[in-house]
Design a protein around this motif. Structure first.
Motif, short mmCIF file in Angstrom:
data_model
loop_
_atom_site.label_atom_id
_atom_site.label_comp_id
_atom_site.label_asym_id
_atom_site.label_seq_id
_atom_site.Cartn_x
_atom_site.Cartn_y
_atom_site.Cartn_z
N ASP A 4 0.85 -1.19 0.00
CA ASP A 4 0.00 0.00 0.00
C ASP A 4 0.88 1.23 0.00
O ASP A 4 1.96 1.23 0.57
N PRO A 5 0.43 2.33 -0.63
CA PRO A 5 1.23 3.55 -0.61
C PRO A 5 1.31 4.07 0.81
O PRO A 5 0.43 3.85 1.63
N PRO A 6 2.41 4.75 1.15
CA PRO A 6 2.57 5.25 2.51
C PRO A 6 1.49 6.27 2.84
O PRO A 6 1.00 6.97 1.96
N PRO A 7 1.08 6.34 4.10
CA PRO A 7 0.05 7.31 4.49
C PRO A 7 0.53 8.72 4.26
O PRO A 7 1.72 9.02 4.38
N GLN A 8 -0.41 9.59 3.92
CA GLN A 8 -0.08 10.97 3.63
C GLN A 8 -0.42 11.83 4.82
O GLN A 8 -1.48 11.68 5.42
N ARG A 9 0.49 12.72 5.16
CA ARG A 9 0.26 13.63 6.25
C ARG A 9 -0.28 14.94 5.70
O ARG A 9 -0.03 15.30 4.56
N PRO A 10 -1.05 15.70 6.52
CA PRO A 10 -1.60 16.95 6.04
C PRO A 10 -0.53 17.89 5.50
O PRO A 10 -0.73 18.56 4.51
N GLU A 11 0.65 17.94 6.15
CA GLU A 11 1.67 18.88 5.71
C GLU A 11 2.27 18.47 4.37
O GLU A 11 2.97 19.25 3.73
N ASP A 12 2.05 17.19 3.95
CA ASP A 12 2.59 16.74 2.68
C ASP A 12 1.68 17.10 1.52
O ASP A 12 2.03 16.88 0.36
N LEU A 13 0.48 17.60 1.83
CA LEU A 13 -0.51 17.83 0.79
C LEU A 13 -0.77 19.32 0.64
O LEU A 13 -1.58 19.88 1.35
N SER A 14 -0.09 19.96 -0.24
CA SER A 14 -0.38 21.34 -0.57
C SER A 14 -1.42 21.37 -1.67
O SER A 14 -1.65 20.36 -2.35
N PRO A 15 -2.12 22.52 -1.90
CA PRO A 15 -3.14 22.55 -2.95
C PRO A 15 -2.62 22.10 -4.30
O PRO A 15 -3.34 21.52 -5.08
N VAL A 177 -7.54 9.25 7.68
CA VAL A 177 -7.23 8.77 6.33
C VAL A 177 -5.82 8.17 6.33
O VAL A 177 -4.85 8.85 6.67
N ARG A 178 -5.70 6.90 5.96
CA ARG A 178 -4.42 6.20 6.06
C ARG A 178 -3.78 5.87 4.72
O ARG A 178 -2.56 5.71 4.64
N ASP A 179 -4.56 5.74 3.66
CA ASP A 179 -3.97 5.38 2.38
C ASP A 179 -4.83 5.93 1.25
O ASP A 179 -5.87 6.55 1.46
N ARG A 180 -4.36 5.68 0.03
CA ARG A 180 -5.03 6.20 -1.15
C ARG A 180 -6.46 5.64 -1.29
O ARG A 180 -7.38 6.35 -1.72
N ALA A 181 -6.66 4.39 -0.91
CA ALA A 181 -7.99 3.80 -1.04
C ALA A 181 -9.00 4.55 -0.17
O ALA A 181 -10.15 4.77 -0.58
N GLU A 182 -8.59 4.93 1.04
CA GLU A 182 -9.50 5.66 1.90
C GLU A 182 -9.75 7.08 1.38
O GLU A 182 -10.84 7.63 1.58
N VAL A 183 -8.75 7.66 0.72
CA VAL A 183 -8.96 8.96 0.07
C VAL A 183 -10.05 8.84 -0.99
O VAL A 183 -10.97 9.67 -1.07
N GLU A 184 -9.97 7.78 -1.81
CA GLU A 184 -10.96 7.60 -2.86
C GLU A 184 -12.34 7.30 -2.29
O GLU A 184 -13.36 7.75 -2.82
N ARG A 185 -12.40 6.55 -1.19
CA ARG A 185 -13.69 6.27 -0.57
C ARG A 185 -14.33 7.54 -0.04
O ARG A 185 -15.54 7.73 -0.14
N PHE A 186 -13.50 8.42 0.55
CA PHE A 186 -14.06 9.67 1.04
C PHE A 186 -14.58 10.53 -0.11
O PHE A 186 -15.67 11.11 -0.03
N ARG A 187 -13.82 10.60 -1.20
CA ARG A 187 -14.26 11.38 -2.35
C ARG A 187 -15.57 10.83 -2.90
O ARG A 187 -16.49 11.59 -3.24
N ASP A 188 -15.69 9.51 -2.98
CA ASP A 188 -16.95 8.90 -3.42
C ASP A 188 -18.09 9.26 -2.47
O ASP A 188 -19.22 9.50 -2.89
N GLY A 189 -17.80 9.30 -1.16
CA GLY A 189 -18.83 9.65 -0.19
C GLY A 189 -19.33 11.07 -0.38
O GLY A 189 -20.53 11.35 -0.22
N VAL A 190 -18.41 12.00 -0.71
CA VAL A 190 -18.83 13.38 -0.96
C VAL A 190 -19.72 13.46 -2.19
O VAL A 190 -20.72 14.17 -2.22
N LEU A 191 -19.36 12.71 -3.23
CA LEU A 191 -20.18 12.71 -4.44
C LEU A 191 -21.55 12.10 -4.17
O LEU A 191 -22.55 12.53 -4.75
#
Length: 223
Positions: A4-15, A177-191
């Motif tokens: 799995d890709p490494p978890p992303q931290r908030p500080e690693d994600l700029s706009p 949020v721990r990995d890319r899959a959970e990021v995609e699940r959250f995005r799907d939830g917003v949609l």
């Protein structure tokens, strides 16, 4: 052996480094052209704004009385005259059954999210990870952006940090949020949330946009 890709931290994600929409999914539609407000629609919007301002005034005073109501009317008239609000066209209509479905699902999401945040808070020694996630909405009207952003911010664990009005993108800070899959699940939830909201109060054109631009992973689950 896959990892799995490494978890992303908030500080690693700029706009500029936020996740982009999935490859192969349809891109969000362009802005529909704004229709000019009719005199009746303008009067309706002003009446709704006045009711909201009077309600807020009475709540601030904490007492329902004729004096407070009249005072709110005077304050609302001054505010709408000196600081006219930009026109926001409501082209849809209220659909009672989808609206009830939206309300019940929203209450369920509140309870589930509250439990999840409580569990994260009680996990000593394991600070919760988070991410800022870009979610392009399909209906880019100011009303839909506002209502979807408010609904997301009311759910514990998610908070709107920025809104790109021109592109129709919400930037949401999410806990747990721990990995890319959970990021995609959250995005799907917003949609899904957007689809339920449009089903409740959207116009026929907005509902058609939702159907035509639903990601393949949400087919059959956004009703």
């Amino acid at each position: 052996m896959s990892h799995d890709p490494p978890p992303q931290r908030p500080e690693d994600l700029s706009p500029g480094a936020l996740p982009s929409p999935r490859a192969g999914e349809p891109s969000p539609p362009e802005h529909p052209e704004d229709l000019p407000l009719t005199p009746a629609a303008r009067r309706r919007n002003q009446a709704v704004a006045m009711i909201v301002l009077v309600t807020v005034w009475v709540l601030l005073w904490g007492t329902l009385s004729w004096a407070n109501v009249l005072g709110g009317l005077v304050v609302g008239l001054v505010v709408l005259t000196v600081f006219p609000l930009p026109p926001v066209t409501f082209a849809g209509r209220v659909h009672p059954v989808p609206l009830l479905r939206f309300a019940l699902r929203f209450l369920r999401d509140l309870v589930v999210a509250s439990v999840q945040i409580a569990v994260l808070a009680l996990r000593f020694g394991h600070p919760p990870l988070g991410a800022i996630i870009a979610v392009p909405l399909r209906v880019r009207s100011d009303l839909n952006l506002t209502l979807t952003a408010e609904a997301l911010s009311l759910v514990p664990g998610s908070l709107i940090v920025e809104v790109d009005r021109d592109a129709g993108i919400l930037y949401v800070h999410v806990l747990g949020v721990r990995d890319r899959a959970e990021v995609e699940r959250f995005r799907d939830g917003v949609l899904e949330l957007e689809a339920r909201l449009i089903a409740a109060i959207g116009s026929a054109q907005e509902q058609r946009l939702i159907r035509e631009h639903t990601p393949s992973t949400l087919e059959g689950s956004s009703r």
